[in-house]
Motif scaffolding. Structure first.
Motif, PDB file in Angstrom:
ATOM      1  N   ALA A 122       0.902  -1.083   0.072  1.00  0.00           N
ATOM      2  CA  ALA A 122       0.031  -0.025   0.032  1.00  0.00           C
ATOM      3  C   ALA A 122       0.719   1.308   0.072  1.00  0.00           C
ATOM      4  CB  ALA A 122      -0.971  -0.056   1.150  1.00  0.00           C
ATOM      5  N   GLY A 123       1.978   1.387  -0.606  1.00  0.00           N
ATOM      6  CA  GLY A 123       2.741   2.379  -0.850  1.00  0.00           C
ATOM      7  C   GLY A 123       1.984   3.092  -2.194  1.00  0.00           C
ATOM      8  N   PRO A 124       2.817   4.038  -2.548  1.00  0.00           N
ATOM      9  CA  PRO A 124       2.320   4.839  -3.698  1.00  0.00           C
ATOM     10  C   PRO A 124       1.930   3.961  -5.086  1.00  0.00           C
ATOM     11  CG  PRO A 124       3.917   6.120  -2.809  1.00  0.00           C
ATOM     12  CD  PRO A 124       4.107   4.747  -2.049  1.00  0.00           C
ATOM     13  N   VAL A 125       2.783   3.012  -5.281  1.00  0.00           N
ATOM     14  CA  VAL A 125       2.599   2.267  -6.366  1.00  0.00           C
ATOM     15  C   VAL A 125       1.395   1.277  -6.238  1.00  0.00           C
ATOM     16  CG1 VAL A 125       3.623   0.462  -7.941  1.00  0.00           C
ATOM     17  CG2 VAL A 125       4.845   2.533  -7.241  1.00  0.00           C
ATOM     18  N   GLY A 126       1.396   0.736  -5.006  1.00  0.00           N
ATOM     19  CA  GLY A 126       0.159  -0.251  -4.752  1.00  0.00           C
ATOM     20  C   GLY A 126      -1.077   0.469  -4.794  1.00  0.00           C
ATOM     21  N   LEU A 127      -1.226   1.761  -4.187  1.00  0.00           N
ATOM     22  CA  LEU A 127      -2.379   2.254  -4.093  1.00  0.00           C
ATOM     23  C   LEU A 127      -2.773   2.775  -5.670  1.00  0.00           C
ATOM     24  CD1 LEU A 127      -1.212   4.871  -0.999  1.00  0.00           C
ATOM     25  CD2 LEU A 127      -3.300   2.948  -1.122  1.00  0.00           C
ATOM     26  N   ALA A 128      -1.756   3.341  -6.424  1.00  0.00           N
ATOM     27  CA  ALA A 128      -2.219   3.597  -7.708  1.00  0.00           C
ATOM     28  C   ALA A 128      -2.617   2.289  -8.548  1.00  0.00           C
ATOM     29  CB  ALA A 128      -1.057   4.027  -8.565  1.00  0.00           C
ATOM     30  N   ALA A 129      -1.982   1.281  -8.324  1.00  0.00           N
ATOM     31  CA  ALA A 129      -2.587   0.112  -8.969  1.00  0.00           C
ATOM     32  C   ALA A 129      -3.989  -0.388  -8.411  1.00  0.00           C
ATOM     33  CB  ALA A 129      -1.588  -1.163  -8.662  1.00  0.00           C
ATOM     34  N   ALA A 130      -4.311  -0.296  -7.042  1.00  0.00           N
ATOM     35  CA  ALA A 130      -5.553  -0.721  -6.545  1.00  0.00           C
ATOM     36  C   ALA A 130      -6.605   0.190  -7.269  1.00  0.00           C
ATOM     37  CB  ALA A 130      -5.643  -0.511  -4.942  1.00  0.00           C
ATOM     38  N   HIS A 131      -6.179   1.512  -7.213  1.00  0.00           N
ATOM     39  CA  HIS A 131      -7.019   2.575  -7.861  1.00  0.00           C
ATOM     40  C   HIS A 131      -7.344   2.340  -9.260  1.00  0.00           C
ATOM     41  CE1 HIS A 131      -8.797   6.632  -9.080  1.00  0.00           C
ATOM     42  NE2 HIS A 131      -9.189   6.539  -7.881  1.00  0.00           N
ATOM     43  N   SER A 132      -6.321   2.044  -9.887  1.00  0.00           N
ATOM     44  CA  SER A 132      -6.425   1.613 -11.471  1.00  0.00           C
ATOM     45  C   SER A 132      -7.196   0.309 -11.821  1.00  0.00           C
ATOM     46  CB  SER A 132      -4.979   1.775 -12.128  1.00  0.00           C
ATOM     47  OG  SER A 132      -4.424   2.796 -11.637  1.00  0.00           O
ATOM     48  N   ALA A 133      -7.281  -0.638 -10.762  1.00  0.00           N
ATOM     49  CA  ALA A 133      -7.885  -2.010 -11.015  1.00  0.00           C
ATOM     50  C   ALA A 133      -9.425  -1.657 -11.171  1.00  0.00           C
ATOM     51  CB  ALA A 133      -7.670  -2.825  -9.881  1.00  0.00           C
ATOM     52  N   TRP A 134      -9.960  -0.692 -10.524  1.00  0.00           N
ATOM     53  CA  TRP A 134     -11.269  -0.508 -10.659  1.00  0.00           C
ATOM     54  C   TRP A 134     -11.652   0.119 -12.063  1.00  0.00           C
ATOM     55  CZ3 TRP A 134     -14.208  -2.452  -7.477  1.00  0.00           C
ATOM     56  CH2 TRP A 134     -13.932  -2.333  -5.859  1.00  0.00           C
ATOM     57  N   LEU A 135     -10.454   1.116 -12.748  1.00  0.00           N
ATOM     58  CA  LEU A 135     -10.604   1.408 -14.161  1.00  0.00           C
ATOM     59  C   LEU A 135     -10.458   0.435 -15.006  1.00  0.00           C
ATOM     60  CD1 LEU A 135      -8.258   4.539 -13.767  1.00  0.00           C
ATOM     61  CD2 LEU A 135     -10.796   4.644 -13.482  1.00  0.00           C
ATOM     62  N   MET A 136     -10.040  -0.634 -14.728  1.00  0.00           N
ATOM     63  CA  MET A 136      -9.865  -1.900 -15.754  1.00  0.00           C
ATOM     64  C   MET A 136     -11.084  -2.575 -15.662  1.00  0.00           C
ATOM     65  SD  MET A 136      -6.639  -1.324 -16.823  1.00  0.00           S
ATOM     66  CE  MET A 136      -5.328  -0.275 -16.346  1.00  0.00           C
ATOM     67  N   GLY A 137     -11.902  -2.441 -14.566  1.00  0.00           N
ATOM     68  CA  GLY A 137     -13.131  -3.306 -14.698  1.00  0.00           C
ATOM     69  C   GLY A 137     -13.254  -4.243 -13.501  1.00  0.00           C
ATOM     70  N   ALA A 138     -12.469  -4.093 -12.438  1.00  0.00           N
ATOM     71  CA  ALA A 138     -12.400  -5.067 -11.360  1.00  0.00           C
ATOM     72  C   ALA A 138     -13.878  -4.803 -10.598  1.00  0.00           C
ATOM     73  CB  ALA A 138     -11.288  -4.740 -10.260  1.00  0.00           C
ATOM     74  N   GLY A 139     -14.096  -6.024 -10.150  1.00  0.00           N
ATOM     75  CA  GLY A 139     -15.329  -5.912  -9.311  1.00  0.00           C
ATOM     76  C   GLY A 139     -15.052  -6.056  -7.927  1.00  0.00           C
ATOM     77  N   ARG A 140     -13.899  -6.135  -7.395  1.00  0.00           N
ATOM     78  CA  ARG A 140     -13.486  -6.136  -5.898  1.00  0.00           C
ATOM     79  C   ARG A 140     -11.791  -5.972  -6.028  1.00  0.00           C
ATOM     80  NH1 ARG A 140     -14.248 -11.393  -1.960  1.00  0.00           N
ATOM     81  NH2 ARG A 140     -13.891 -10.395  -0.058  1.00  0.00           N
ATOM     82  N   VAL A 141     -11.595  -5.093  -5.266  1.00  0.00           N
ATOM     83  CA  VAL A 141     -10.213  -4.847  -5.004  1.00  0.00           C
ATOM     84  C   VAL A 141      -9.788  -5.234  -3.313  1.00  0.00           C
ATOM     85  CG1 VAL A 141      -8.278  -3.109  -5.026  1.00  0.00           C
ATOM     86  CG2 VAL A 141     -10.307  -3.475  -6.895  1.00  0.00           C
ATOM     87  N   VAL A 142      -8.868  -5.774  -3.161  1.00  0.00           N
ATOM     88  CA  VAL A 142      -8.118  -6.078  -2.012  1.00  0.00           C
ATOM     89  C   VAL A 142      -6.656  -5.663  -1.744  1.00  0.00           C
ATOM     90  CG1 VAL A 142      -7.835  -7.595   0.120  1.00  0.00           C
ATOM     91  CG2 VAL A 142      -9.911  -8.103  -1.600  1.00  0.00           C
ATOM     92  N   VAL A 143      -6.435  -4.892  -0.802  1.00  0.00           N
ATOM     93  CA  VAL A 143      -4.993  -4.446  -0.681  1.00  0.00           C
ATOM     94  C   VAL A 143      -4.412  -4.935   0.492  1.00  0.00           C
ATOM     95  CG1 VAL A 143      -3.448  -2.422  -0.310  1.00  0.00           C
ATOM     96  CG2 VAL A 143      -5.363  -2.272  -1.889  1.00  0.00           C
TER      97      VAL A 143
END
Length: 379
Positions: A186-207
């Motif tokens: 959950a550093g900057p890259v992980g936070l950006a990846a998690a946020h971006s996962a929604w943009l890619m169509g994810a239905g659920r995101v876990v960090v």
């Protein structure tokens, strides 16, 4: 000029250093305005990266104003304000022609894999970085972009690596609409990846992380579910329980080798001291996805001293995708998302320091003091 200079592990200071000069007709000299400290810089700071030489200037995330251009530069002019990708690349070799800018064949004589990176030791070409008043930018017509007038400076700064890398991590994961994505880190890259996962169509995101303040940020910024691996007996079993016993559809390793030697709980439940290339998060990702799933790796790794569970990955039929981010490939879509209000990279910035205080900035960032997530250096 004033520049951050490396004096050995945990030792750095701001010193007077020779200003860079034009060495090739396609060079530019950029007067740095903002730089950032990246989690991968901590591998250098802690002395874990080979061939990090005394006097080297770190910093692969920076923006600034073009101060001088070589005779062969056609697209930039003195006075242009530019954002510079962390990749140094020629734009014309076999790999650049295929958009693999991070694997450029012409900019790093010391490696056959990664291309050139600013301020990241002589293993990536020995180029001085942007935690300084000036920096030499090779191949200035193919790397830097003029900062659009409607893009905030700190948004542009985070596009030079951290946010683009997180977005690339989600892109590599090949997320299908409705997928469950688990992000390690959950550093900057992980936070950006998690946020971006929604943009890619994810239905659920876990960090997954072990610092409560970073997990708080994952919930507020990335709207993700969170798991503190330090508070569960077995992180893989926990993820399986959360996903009906199957595992996540995709996993994104945004950790890489632990830069601070932090003691993590290994998948075997044994406690051990992290080595410079220990793939604990990667093995969690391999174990935590379902059979036939995808593992995306954008965390930084050096030499691996502990075994990756490659046999498990093979037997589960996993797809493993990874690379250093070809940054400028991500910019057109990310700039669209910023303009539309879908993403705000600058919201990850928590601390700002002047260049003169960069030693303190590294200490705060490394020790994760005062809720530090992303540090900006004002030059």
């Amino acid at each position: 000029m004033k520049a951050m200079t490396y004096r050995g592990p945990y030792k750095m200071r701001v010193e007077e250093k020779q200003e860079p000069r034009i060495e090739h007709p396609q060079d530019a000299i950029v007067k740095v305005e903002l730089a950032a400290i990246c989690g991968s810089d901590l591998h250098l700071y802690h002395g874990m990266m080979p061939d990090t030489r005394i006097g080297h200037t770190f910093g692969h995330e920076f923006i600034g104003t073009v101060h001088e251009v070589g005779s062969g530069v056609e697209k930039l002019q003195v006075g242009d304000r530019v954002m510079v990708p962390f990749n140094i690349y020629c734009g014309s070799c076999f790999f650049c022609a295929r958009g693999l800018f991070s694997n450029c064949h012409n900019v790093n004589p010391n490696a056959t894999a990664v291309g050139g990176i600013y301020g990241y030791s002589h293993t990536t070409g020995g180029y001085d970085g942007g935690q300084a008043e000036f920096v030499r930018v090779p191949f200035a017509d193919v790397g830097p972009w003029v900062i659009p007038s409607d893009i905030h400076d700190e948004d542009a700064l985070l596009l030079t690596d951290a946010y683009s890398t997180g977005y690339f991590g989600a892109q590599l994961a090949d997320i299908v609409e409705g997928d469950t994505a688990v992000v390690f880190g959950a550093g900057p890259v992980g936070l950006a990846a998690a946020h971006s996962a929604w943009l890619m169509g994810a239905g659920r995101v876990v960090v997954v992380d072990h610092l409560d303040y970073r997990l708080d940020k994952a919930r507020s910024y990335a709207h993700a579910e969170t798991v503190n691996f330090g508070q569960v007996n077995d992180i893989v079993r926990t993820l399986k329980k959360m996903t009906g016993g199957l595992g996540a559809d995709v996993a994104i390793d945004a950790v890489g080798a632990e830069a601070d030697g932090h003691v993590l709980q290994h998948v075997t439940s044994a406690k051990l001291k992290m080595q410079g290339g220990s793939p604990v998060a990667l093995n969690w990702a391999i174990d935590g996805v379902r059979k036939g799933g995808t593992v995306s790796v954008v965390g930084a790794y050096g030499p691996l001293f502990s075994a990756v569970k490659f046999g498990d990955a093979m037997n589960k039929g996993l797809t493993l995708r990874m690379n250093q981010t070809p940054v400028t490939r991500q910019w057109p879509r990310l700039i669209e998302h910023i303009r539309a209000g879908f993403v705000s990279p600058r919201d990850l910035v928590t601390h700002r320091f002047p260049l003169e205080d960069i030693a303190e900035a590294y200490h705060v960032f490394s020790a994760k003091l005062d809720g530090c997530i992303k540090t900006v250096v004002n030059v």
